[in-house]
Design an enzyme around this catalytic site. Sequence first.
Site, PDB file in Angstrom:
ATOM      1  CG  HIS A  84      25.702  52.815  28.909  1.00  0.00           C
ATOM      2  ND1 HIS A  84      24.423  52.738  28.393  1.00  0.00           N
ATOM      3  CD2 HIS A  84      26.449  51.929  28.198  1.00  0.00           C
ATOM      4  CE1 HIS A  84      24.400  51.837  27.417  1.00  0.00           C
ATOM      5  NE2 HIS A  84      25.613  51.332  27.285  1.00  0.00           N
ATOM      6  CG  HIS A 100      23.294  47.367  25.471  1.00  0.00           C
ATOM      7  ND1 HIS A 100      24.336  46.471  25.389  1.00  0.00           N
ATOM      8  CD2 HIS A 100      23.851  48.602  25.562  1.00  0.00           C
ATOM      9  CE1 HIS A 100      25.488  47.139  25.411  1.00  0.00           C
ATOM     10  NE2 HIS A 100      25.216  48.430  25.518  1.00  0.00           N
ATOM     11  CG  ASP A 127      28.879  49.789  26.923  1.00  0.00           C
ATOM     12  OD1 ASP A 127      27.856  49.079  26.819  1.00  0.00           O
ATOM     13  OD2 ASP A 127      29.089  50.795  26.222  1.00  0.00           O
ATOM     14  CG  HIS A 132      21.521  50.353  30.165  1.00  0.00           C
ATOM     15  ND1 HIS A 132      20.859  51.185  29.275  1.00  0.00           N
ATOM     16  CD2 HIS A 132      22.298  51.170  30.922  1.00  0.00           C
ATOM     17  CE1 HIS A 132      21.230  52.431  29.479  1.00  0.00           C
ATOM     18  NE2 HIS A 132      22.108  52.448  30.472  1.00  0.00           N
TER      19      HIS A 132
END
Length: 365
Positions: free
Chosen positions: A271, A254, A171, A257
């Site tokens: 995540h 992101h 992340d 993702h």
Amino acid sequence: MAKIIASPSRYIQGKGELKNIRTHVEKLGTKWFILTSPSGKKRVEPAIGQSLSGSECTAVYEDFNGECCDSEIGRITEVYQRSGCDVVIGIGGGKIHDTAKAVAHGVGAPVVIVPTIASTDAPCSALSVIYTDDGVFDRYLFLPASPNIVLVDTDIVAAAPARLLISGMGDALATYFEARACRDSDAGNCVGGKTTLAAMQLARLCYDTLLADGFQAALAVENHVCTKAVEKVIEANTYLSGIGFESGGLAGAHAIHNGLTAIEQTHKLYHGEKVAFGTLVQLVLEDAAIEELEEVLDFCMSVGLPTTLADLGIEQVEPEKIMEVARLACADTDTLHNMPFEVNADMVYAAIMGADALGKAYKDE
């Protein structure tokens, strides 16, 4: 548009610091509503009980049901309102943090975040990521302020499974590259302003810390010890990435993702593991220099982060499903449009397949 940087009112990190939680939190409220998992409660209740002993502070625990979704936020809000408490404390991982922040915002209470893992940069942000009941990304809920307090007991975080700290590195890996893209496109950040010099420097420090200490930290937590490298990476995953992404801005990684959540096989991934692959996709989309791609690939492989679709559980690549990921990533409300050039689903599809091919080729070397 003004340049804006946001951060928690206070960030506290240290070994055994949970035993001192009362001295930090009693200024905000004395009736604590603690949202955590049953396993999380077992890990933290002894230290919290020791801190509360002999004081006027009391604690009510509520089990988290596992998903940061509208139904769970609504349920917990009702429980909180019946509890008579005056401060919300979220103890656990990113979805607990985001749920606690959303509930506190809804009821107008202060919020304290206590990570038991360093797997995401959620603790410090004024943001909750909302999913459907089935775990598919729904939307970002932007909040008016960051948490009042973020308290990190590094003994507890370092004792968690190594995969969680490594996921946090995934992340955090995206932070600098997404902030750079937002700066180059003059896009807004997550707090309604433009990127500051401070945010960019924190984002870069986050990346540099991962490269310098990530491998050592991964080895340390795999051997159940908390070294200085682990302390540095916890701060990078939690604070540097938290401030860097929110005040620097989100872009391609992101959004990728979020698109990947449409594929059921990826739901077992954390995540940060999906964000790490999203970072590679963003770099391919940008046509980044091969030296930069190799640096990121080297780092991911050294700590065990995904570099291919197969690493994400997608063993059989179906073009129509990858295109679905690309379309979802390109949603009008997502952050892919913060890239410094126009992006469409065909470009994203090609970048996903290109990143997968690079990862495969690198593994074969």
